[in-house]
Design a protein around this motif. Sequence first.
Motif: not given
Length: 247
Positions: A97-100, A104-108
């Motif tokens: 959860l704390n990794m950046p 992109d739209d999917y991961n945002r």
Amino acid sequence: MTARAQPTHGFRYYDFLLGGTVAVLLCSNLIGPGKICEIHLPLFGMFSFSAGNLFFPIGYIFGDVLTEVYGYARARRAIWAGFGAMLFATFMTYAVLNMPAANDDYNRALQPALETALGNTWRVVVGSMVAYWVGDFLNSYVMAKMKVWTQGKHLWTRTIGSTICGQFADSALFYPIAFAGLWSFDAMIGVILFNFVFKVCVEVVMTPVTYKIVAALKRAEGVDTYDTDTRFTPFSLRDEGDVRTRA
């Protein structure tokens, strides 16, 4: 016939039960608590419950069977395996959860959904782990002791009696640790009592299933373990107990 404790690797099905215990525990803590379900019950109306309760009957069958067939010491190993798996899952969930997230739209869109589903507060995590550790050890201890007291008779008294003790401790620990100061005292007592009664009732309903599984495993393994000489400390991984070989 009675023999000294048999190593866990000498059993045909113990490892499968241990693995099942860990799998059910992880599922109940990772995918269960995040969803509240509602169903309509005739005469009672709408009924709400945490999806985590769906895993309870399976988890406690595993716990009862491990203690009844293989003894407290081998159930203890399974409890520690589950506790270790929860620690690892909690750490990895925090890390992921704390990794950046990728830009992109999917991961945002995915990142806030993961935080909502998996981002339990530290109080919920601590409450879950403390309640599991105490409740499961108490359940196994009471069941093993009652088996010796009853000389192996009346299995239903052990399955229900151990659940009453273990689940009372589980509920009485988890909710105050996780929600004290956030919920009113009356609401917390109501939830504790409801979950306690619900789980004991489920154990009563599932007892015939436990009977069948226990009988089948005792025949298949050829053993029936009594904890007459067991050291009932949680802090050991030794195989102990008298293994009575079945004819």
